[in-house]
Design a protein around this motif. Sequence first.
Motif, PDB file in Angstrom:
ATOM      1  N   ASN A 118       0.850  -1.185   0.000  1.00 10.32           N
ATOM      2  CA  ASN A 118       0.000   0.000   0.000  1.00 10.32           C
ATOM      3  C   ASN A 118       0.889   1.240   0.000  1.00 10.32           C
ATOM      4  OD1 ASN A 118       0.557  -1.115   2.635  1.00 10.32           O
ATOM      5  ND2 ASN A 118      -0.586   0.609   3.460  1.00 10.32           N
ATOM      6  N   ARG A 119       0.290   2.423   0.020  1.00  5.98           N
ATOM      7  CA  ARG A 119       1.067   3.665  -0.128  1.00  5.98           C
ATOM      8  C   ARG A 119       2.288   3.705   0.799  1.00  5.98           C
ATOM      9  NH1 ARG A 119      -2.698   7.874  -0.876  1.00  5.98           N
ATOM     10  NH2 ARG A 119      -2.272   7.596  -3.074  1.00  5.98           N
ATOM     11  N   GLU A 120       2.123   3.280   2.039  1.00  7.36           N
ATOM     12  CA  GLU A 120       3.256   3.203   2.973  1.00  7.36           C
ATOM     13  C   GLU A 120       3.745   1.760   2.984  1.00  7.36           C
ATOM     14  OE1 GLU A 120       0.106   3.901   4.389  1.00  7.36           O
ATOM     15  OE2 GLU A 120       0.142   6.063   4.104  1.00  7.36           O
ATOM     16  N   ALA A 121       4.372   1.342   1.905  1.00  5.11           N
ATOM     17  CA  ALA A 121       4.790  -0.053   1.730  1.00  5.11           C
ATOM     18  C   ALA A 121       5.601  -0.551   2.925  1.00  5.11           C
ATOM     19  CB  ALA A 121       5.605  -0.191   0.453  1.00  5.11           C
ATOM     20  N   HIS A 122       5.394  -1.809   3.256  1.00  2.35           N
ATOM     21  CA  HIS A 122       6.161  -2.461   4.319  1.00  2.35           C
ATOM     22  C   HIS A 122       6.738  -3.740   3.731  1.00  2.35           C
ATOM     23  CE1 HIS A 122       6.265  -4.266   8.643  1.00  2.35           C
ATOM     24  NE2 HIS A 122       7.465  -4.057   8.147  1.00  2.35           N
ATOM     25  N   LEU A 123       7.969  -3.637   3.252  1.00  5.75           N
ATOM     26  CA  LEU A 123       8.630  -4.759   2.594  1.00  5.75           C
ATOM     27  C   LEU A 123       9.880  -5.162   3.349  1.00  5.75           C
ATOM     28  CD1 LEU A 123       8.500  -3.631  -1.149  1.00  5.75           C
ATOM     29  CD2 LEU A 123       6.904  -5.093   0.077  1.00  5.75           C
ATOM     30  N   HIS A 124      10.127  -6.466   3.378  1.00 10.65           N
ATOM     31  CA  HIS A 124      11.375  -7.021   3.903  1.00 10.65           C
ATOM     32  C   HIS A 124      12.029  -7.798   2.773  1.00 10.65           C
ATOM     33  CE1 HIS A 124      10.352  -6.910   8.470  1.00 10.65           C
ATOM     34  NE2 HIS A 124      10.019  -5.790   7.849  1.00 10.65           N
ATOM     35  N   ILE A 125      13.356  -7.747   2.757  1.00 11.74           N
ATOM     36  CA  ILE A 125      14.103  -8.416   1.696  1.00 11.74           C
ATOM     37  C   ILE A 125      15.234  -9.227   2.298  1.00 11.74           C
ATOM     38  CG2 ILE A 125      15.760  -6.535   1.294  1.00 11.74           C
ATOM     39  CD1 ILE A 125      15.329  -7.075  -1.763  1.00 11.74           C
ATOM     40  N   CYS A 126      15.570 -10.317   1.628  1.00 10.47           N
ATOM     41  CA  CYS A 126      16.748 -11.107   1.962  1.00 10.47           C
ATOM     42  C   CYS A 126      17.601 -11.162   0.703  1.00 10.47           C
ATOM     43  CB  CYS A 126      16.354 -12.504   2.420  1.00 10.47           C
ATOM     44  SG  CYS A 126      17.781 -13.531   2.867  1.00 10.47           S
ATOM     45  N   LEU A 127      18.878 -10.811   0.840  1.00 10.60           N
ATOM     46  CA  LEU A 127      19.805 -10.758  -0.288  1.00 10.60           C
ATOM     47  C   LEU A 127      20.997 -11.674  -0.019  1.00 10.60           C
ATOM     48  CD1 LEU A 127      19.875  -6.855  -0.591  1.00 10.60           C
ATOM     49  CD2 LEU A 127      18.604  -8.444  -2.059  1.00 10.60           C
ATOM     50  N   ALA A 128      21.555 -12.242  -1.091  1.00 10.59           N
ATOM     51  CA  ALA A 128      22.758 -13.077  -0.972  1.00 10.59           C
ATOM     52  C   ALA A 128      23.868 -12.453  -1.794  1.00 10.59           C
ATOM     53  CB  ALA A 128      22.476 -14.493  -1.463  1.00 10.59           C
ATOM     54  N   ASP A 129      25.070 -12.368  -1.196  1.00  9.04           N
ATOM     55  CA  ASP A 129      26.219 -11.794  -1.912  1.00  9.04           C
ATOM     56  C   ASP A 129      26.914 -12.866  -2.753  1.00  9.04           C
ATOM     57  OD1 ASP A 129      27.858 -13.300  -0.197  1.00  9.04           O
ATOM     58  OD2 ASP A 129      28.496 -11.572   0.981  1.00  9.04           O
ATOM     59  N   THR A 146      -4.462  -0.042   4.974  1.00  5.67           N
ATOM     60  CA  THR A 146      -4.018   1.287   5.379  1.00  5.67           C
ATOM     61  C   THR A 146      -3.058   1.086   6.539  1.00  5.67           C
ATOM     62  OG1 THR A 146      -5.899   1.547   6.889  1.00  5.67           O
ATOM     63  CG2 THR A 146      -6.150   2.447   4.648  1.00  5.67           C
ATOM     64  N   ARG A 147      -2.519   2.166   7.040  1.00  2.00           N
ATOM     65  CA  ARG A 147      -1.625   2.097   8.200  1.00  2.00           C
ATOM     66  C   ARG A 147      -2.047   3.157   9.202  1.00  2.00           C
ATOM     67  NH1 ARG A 147       2.150  -1.423   8.255  1.00  2.00           N
ATOM     68  NH2 ARG A 147       2.419  -2.532   6.319  1.00  2.00           N
ATOM     69  N   GLU A 148      -1.963   2.784  10.474  1.00  2.28           N
ATOM     70  CA  GLU A 148      -2.228   3.713  11.570  1.00  2.28           C
ATOM     71  C   GLU A 148      -1.116   3.580  12.595  1.00  2.28           C
ATOM     72  OE1 GLU A 148      -6.088   2.969  13.233  1.00  2.28           O
ATOM     73  OE2 GLU A 148      -7.125   3.454  11.352  1.00  2.28           O
ATOM     74  N   MET A 149      -0.792   4.696  13.221  1.00  2.00           N
ATOM     75  CA  MET A 149       0.252   4.691  14.242  1.00  2.00           C
ATOM     76  C   MET A 149      -0.177   3.793  15.393  1.00  2.00           C
ATOM     77  SD  MET A 149       3.253   5.576  14.998  1.00  2.00           S
ATOM     78  CE  MET A 149       3.634   6.804  13.790  1.00  2.00           C
ATOM     79  N   ASP A 150       0.721   2.916  15.815  1.00  2.00           N
ATOM     80  CA  ASP A 150       0.480   2.014  16.923  1.00  2.00           C
ATOM     81  C   ASP A 150       1.347   2.485  18.085  1.00  2.00           C
ATOM     82  OD1 ASP A 150       0.611  -0.132  18.790  1.00  2.00           O
ATOM     83  OD2 ASP A 150       0.120  -1.571  17.204  1.00  2.00           O
ATOM     84  N   SER A 151       0.716   2.929  19.149  1.00  2.70           N
ATOM     85  CA  SER A 151       1.469   3.468  20.286  1.00  2.70           C
ATOM     86  C   SER A 151       2.343   2.415  20.946  1.00  2.70           C
ATOM     87  CB  SER A 151       0.512   4.086  21.310  1.00  2.70           C
ATOM     88  OG  SER A 151      -0.371   3.092  21.799  1.00  2.70           O
TER      89      SER A 151
END
Length: 182
Positions: free
Chosen positions: A117-128, A161-166
Amino acid sequence: MGKIIKKFGNVLCNSGPDVQRETEKERANGRTGCVAKEGVCSSLRVFALRCGPGQELLSSLQAFVEERQLKAPFIITCVGSVTRATLRLANATASNTNEVIQLREHFEIISLVGTLNREAHLHICLADKEGKTIGGHVLGDLEVFTTAEVVIGEATDLQFTREMDSRTGFPELVVQKCPEQT
């Protein structure tokens, strides 16, 4: 756990009062868990795309989502390679978001997951080049080396969507049923 009361194609959905009671018990014990609500299942649309050498992957994916006005998009799979990446590491907190690394070499994309979504939340794993892996929260600067072949899914009956979580200090995912379309 709640009883499985609905089947949508090959997807089984948990819902009903047992799920809510369990969640209330968790909250009473100071543990917060996932809240399963009636109607969280959705139909799925699938898109496939390829980004080429030199393209910035995150902004390309966000542009794709924006152009198609996807409401609940997520990464199903991604393979490819990058020459750059900026990642936030796992020990970052809301008050200390400085744990950022900038990578500048050839990496294979082992995994890319998350919501787009607009505030994307992605995680990546990379190998050298030696096969050593590193991963983290994608901040951007994912410059494609040879290719990035991406399959994106959209839960067509939902919106993210995203909302601030205290509790975490970060904007966290909110999943809602799409308003009825006329």
